[in-house]
Design an enzyme around this catalytic site. Structure first.
Site, mmCIF file in Angstrom:
data_model
loop_
_atom_site.group_PDB
_atom_site.id
_atom_site.type_symbol
_atom_site.label_atom_id
_atom_site.label_comp_id
_atom_site.label_asym_id
_atom_site.label_seq_id
_atom_site.Cartn_x
_atom_site.Cartn_y
_atom_site.Cartn_z
ATOM 1 N N ASP A 206 65.700 25.793 33.683
ATOM 2 C CA ASP A 206 66.292 26.868 34.497
ATOM 3 C C ASP A 206 65.744 28.251 34.110
ATOM 4 O O ASP A 206 66.524 29.182 33.832
ATOM 5 C CB ASP A 206 67.822 26.893 34.329
ATOM 6 C CG ASP A 206 68.472 25.525 34.518
ATOM 7 O OD1 ASP A 206 68.001 24.763 35.371
ATOM 8 O OD2 ASP A 206 69.454 25.232 33.799
ATOM 9 N N GLU B 34 71.671 24.601 44.945
ATOM 10 C CA GLU B 34 71.918 25.389 43.717
ATOM 11 C C GLU B 34 70.672 26.224 43.431
ATOM 12 O O GLU B 34 69.715 26.232 44.194
ATOM 13 C CB GLU B 34 72.242 24.472 42.537
ATOM 14 C CG GLU B 34 71.125 23.528 42.152
ATOM 15 C CD GLU B 34 71.531 22.511 41.074
ATOM 16 O OE1 GLU B 34 72.679 22.503 40.619
ATOM 17 O OE2 GLU B 34 70.665 21.697 40.684
#
Ligand code: FUB
Length: 344
Positions: free
Chosen positions: A31, A244
């Site tokens: 991420d 997301e």
């Protein structure tokens, strides 16, 4: 190339043909939110660990406990791990699962924005502050008021306003907030409360940040993502709808909202003319990587644009043990982005 296929992957070959190599190998990272502060690159990733939690569709196996900041003097130089920047033990309100963070800078101070589950099992978004881009960061005693769900990304516009983009389905709990309050029913189901396939998809959220970047300056608003005919993308349109990993960047005056499609594993983008949207779906930035999740950021560095992303190649396909990577992205004359293949 999500994980149903991993037993067929020859990882040596895959790594040879990979678009790029892991930026760090001594810890697992994911991420990556990259920023260019004062002539240096700072990456704010999740720090993946194997905490022994079983795999499930709520993401319980993503049981991260701290954040490390990775820095690079230039895009081709060594990536340096600056150690623990914030640990969950130092965040009063947070119990578990420090998921995808972001950071930004204002007036010489650095702000780390991060999601974690509170003691009621609800994802909230917190802020921690430092005088240095690498921390250590000191967390605020409470999460941002009216924050919920996961994957904050904080964009600074040219007029000096900051906006937080956020939200994530399934384990990210966005679907539990449809009525404005958290719906705790069917706690084990990742897909309860997801709209029917023919209904509009759930939307991510945006909120302008307060001057001190510690709170929302307004009630979060939904971000519309439209198809080529101006209609909202549908919930069953899994290859294009938001799941997301929101990110916002600007190119030639246009606002590019990019995100992961989750269960179909694409990083996609949509274009609008202001930070709130609506954004019109335009295409894919990154095809599926090894591992279930795909997550990214986009950072402009000395006239070029880079995608920071992750895959699970370093752990030979373990979904929750990922490694951060980078690659240049290029635009066509019409502003569209040339799709990257993570493995050639
Ligand atoms: O790292 C945990 C979660 O996996 C992130 O919050 C999602 O975006 C996915 O990458």
């Amino acid at each position: 190339m999500p994980e149903d296929n991993i037993e067929h992957i020859n990882f040596e070959e895959l790594n040879q043909n990979a678009l790029s190599a892991p930026l760090v190998r001594h810890i697992y990272t994911a991420d990556p939110s990259a920023h260019y502060f004062n002539g240096k690159i700072y990456i704010y990733p999740s720090h993946d660990v194997d905490a022994g939690e079983a795999f499930d569709d709520l993401g319980s196996h993503f049981a991260m406990e701290d954040y490390h900041v990775i820095s690079m003097d230039s895009i081709d130089s060594e990536a340096v791990d600056n150690g623990i920047a914030l640990h969950i033990d130092d965040v009063q309100w947070a119990k578990q699962q420090m998921w995808a963070p972001d950071a930004n800078e204002k007036n010489g101070k650095f702000y780390l924005f991060f999601p974690a589950k509170d003691y009621d099992g609800i994802f909230r978004i917190g802020v921690a502050v430092s005088d240095s881009p690498i921390g250590p960061f000191k967390a605020q005693p409470n999460p941002i008021k009216e924050s919920f769900s996961i994957d904050p990304a904080v964009f600074k516009d040219e007029d000096g306003s900051y906006y937080m983009y956020f939200g994530g389905l399934w384990g990210g709990q966005l679907q539990r907030w449809r009525s404005g309050v958290f719906n705790a029913d069917q706690p084990e189901s990742p897909t309860a409360f997801i709209p029917d396939d023919k209904d509009p998809a759930l939307l991510p959220f945006v909120a302008k940040m307060s001057d001190d970047l510690l709170e929302f300056d307004e009630k979060p608003k939904e971000i519309q993502i439209l198809d080529e005919n101006g209609a909202l993308l549908l919930s069953g349109d899994n290859e294009r709808r938001f799941f997301e990993a929101a990110w916002l960047h600007k190119h030639n005056g246009n606002y590019y909202f990019s995100y992961s499609t989750g269960d179909t594993h694409f990083i996609c983008y949509a274009i609008g003319d202001n930070p709130y949207g609506p954004f019109t779906y335009k295409g894919r930035i990154l095809n599926p990587v090894v591992g279930w999740t795909s997550h990214h950021s986009i950072c402009q560095i000395e006239g070029k644009t880079y995608l920071f992303y992750h895959d699970s190649s370093l752990s030979k396909g373990v979904t929750h043990l990922r490694c951060i990577k980078k690659a240049e992205i290029n635009y066509r004359e019409d502003g569209s982005i040339i799709t990257l293949d993570p493995y050639q």
